[in-house]
Design an enzyme around this catalytic site. Sequence first.
Site, short mmCIF file in Angstrom:
data_model
loop_
_atom_site.label_atom_id
_atom_site.label_comp_id
_atom_site.label_asym_id
_atom_site.label_seq_id
_atom_site.Cartn_x
_atom_site.Cartn_y
_atom_site.Cartn_z
N LYS A 34 0.80 -1.09 -0.02
CA LYS A 34 -0.17 -0.01 0.04
C LYS A 34 0.98 1.20 -0.11
O LYS A 34 2.27 0.95 0.26
CB LYS A 34 -0.93 0.19 1.08
CG LYS A 34 -0.21 -0.07 2.55
CD LYS A 34 -1.30 -0.36 3.79
CE LYS A 34 -0.41 -0.28 5.08
NZ LYS A 34 -0.89 0.30 5.99
N ARG A 130 -9.75 0.20 15.31
CA ARG A 130 -10.06 0.80 13.77
C ARG A 130 -11.13 0.12 13.31
O ARG A 130 -12.15 0.05 13.67
CB ARG A 130 -8.79 0.83 13.27
CG ARG A 130 -7.59 1.91 13.73
CD ARG A 130 -6.65 1.89 12.84
NE ARG A 130 -6.20 0.62 12.00
CZ ARG A 130 -5.00 0.83 11.48
NH1 ARG A 130 -4.27 1.66 11.27
NH2 ARG A 130 -4.71 -0.59 10.53
N TYR A 258 16.78 30.46 5.21
CA TYR A 258 15.84 31.40 5.63
C TYR A 258 16.09 31.43 7.29
O TYR A 258 16.38 30.23 7.81
CB TYR A 258 14.33 30.48 5.58
CG TYR A 258 13.92 30.52 4.06
CD1 TYR A 258 13.50 31.88 3.57
CD2 TYR A 258 13.67 29.39 3.26
CE1 TYR A 258 13.09 31.83 2.16
CE2 TYR A 258 13.17 29.50 1.95
CZ TYR A 258 12.98 30.67 1.24
OH TYR A 258 12.34 30.93 0.23
N MET A 306 12.05 24.40 0.39
CA MET A 306 11.36 23.51 -0.18
C MET A 306 12.21 22.70 -1.35
O MET A 306 11.77 21.62 -1.71
CB MET A 306 10.33 24.54 -1.15
CG MET A 306 9.20 23.33 -1.88
SD MET A 306 8.05 24.28 -2.73
CE MET A 306 6.74 25.01 -1.53
C1 LIG Z 1 -4.12 -4.38 8.26
C2 LIG Z 1 -2.61 -4.29 8.27
N1 LIG Z 1 -1.91 -5.39 8.17
C3 LIG Z 1 -0.40 -5.23 8.00
C4 LIG Z 1 0.19 -4.15 7.73
C5 LIG Z 1 1.68 -4.27 7.78
O1 LIG Z 1 2.50 -3.76 8.61
P1 LIG Z 1 3.90 -3.57 8.91
O2 LIG Z 1 4.26 -2.70 7.86
O3 LIG Z 1 4.17 -3.03 10.20
O4 LIG Z 1 4.49 -4.87 8.73
C6 LIG Z 1 -0.58 -2.88 7.83
C7 LIG Z 1 0.26 -1.80 7.68
O5 LIG Z 1 0.11 -0.83 8.56
C8 LIG Z 1 -2.00 -2.98 8.02
O6 LIG Z 1 -2.79 -1.71 8.18
#
Ligand SMILES: Cc1ncc(COP(=O)(O)O)c(C=O)c1O
Length: 372
Positions: A34, A130, A258, A306
């Site tokens: 992700k 969550r 700056y 920047m």
């Molecule tokens: C639901 C879930 N599983 C697994 C992970 C992977 O976590 P990590 O990067 O600490 O291994 C995440 C990342 O935040 C997550 O949100």
Amino acid sequence: MLRALARIDVAAIERNCARLVRVAAPAVLCAVVKADGYGHGAVPAARAARAGGAAWLAVATAREAAELRAAGIEGPLLVMGALSRPELTTALRARADVVVWREDHVAQLAAHPDAAGTGVHVKLDTGMGRLGTRDAGEAARTAAAVAAVPGLRLAGALTHFATADEDPAFAREQLARFMPWARSLQDAHGELLLHAANSAAALGIPESRLGMVRCGIAVYGMDPFGADPTRHGLVPALELRSYVAEVKPIAVGESVGYGRRFVAAAPTSIGTVPVGYGDGVRRALTNDCDVLVGGRRVPLVGTVSMDNVTVDLGPDPPERGAEAVLIGAQGAERVLAEEWARRLRTINYEITCGITARVPREYHRDGREGAP
Ligand SMILES: Cc1ncc(COP(=O)(O)O)c(C=O)c1O
């Protein structure tokens, strides 16, 4: 010489995955890609993870799943996040598995024209607070509802740890809440993929590995405990490089940047490195960071702006054009994302995710440091 470059070693990602596969076996590895592969590039990271033996990939959002499929990446893919109705459509069209925890999620899936054959994972919230339901009864009813829809496949059961990196005792409590529910689900519905562990748990809490571990940070060669990835046999995959675009002498009492936050106390030379907070070099690193130039650490001095930072090159500066490494190794020296994170009072995740889209990513195969 590019102004700014994130060099990503896909062989390092591959090796890190191969290592996690060995550590977690017989659990399988799900590589979490992700947030554009934690800033490394989702598609190359996903390919490298698969080459390293990751059986599954996971993302947070439906668009991230669609991006992987559009790049031709096949195989098991899980969208872990919450999905609005249009996002659910995107996820289903990407042939991703999805996560549910309420019966209305199942009703929405059952009514969806693209849902046939979808793998569904039910989430119990055991302490993260969550996503997922805290009510094991609701989670069991949700799983039963999934199993009752002919087009859906009850594929897995999951939870997520809040403290695997800093309080393994609480993570074990979460696991103790998860297991009876997950086992009863298996009794009722047959073999399901059980998954709970993130990187910290996969490395530090062996009993949490279950059927699959979902590792993100470790895949990229960063330490889930925020210290040194090499102690887990992990190889950092990302380097942030630039160069010294200008070198100028500076006299006692003259200032740089700056707000005049650096004033020379002795004659020295200042190098300008043309990266800044527009690239992800956070402004809070002002007067609090080292950059590698000529194989040694030189202090970042003055305010991070920047597009530029300034470094104190001392009385014997290198030529203009010298390579500057902000994250990564040069000669015998290295700066880890973990070092930035400590200085910034944050976590390594935020450092690589924070390298902005303005910085081109270049992919190469090196994998030099770690053992396979
Ligand atoms: C639901 C879930 N599983 C697994 C992970 C992977 O976590 P990590 O990067 O600490 O291994 C995440 C990342 O935040 C997550 O949100």
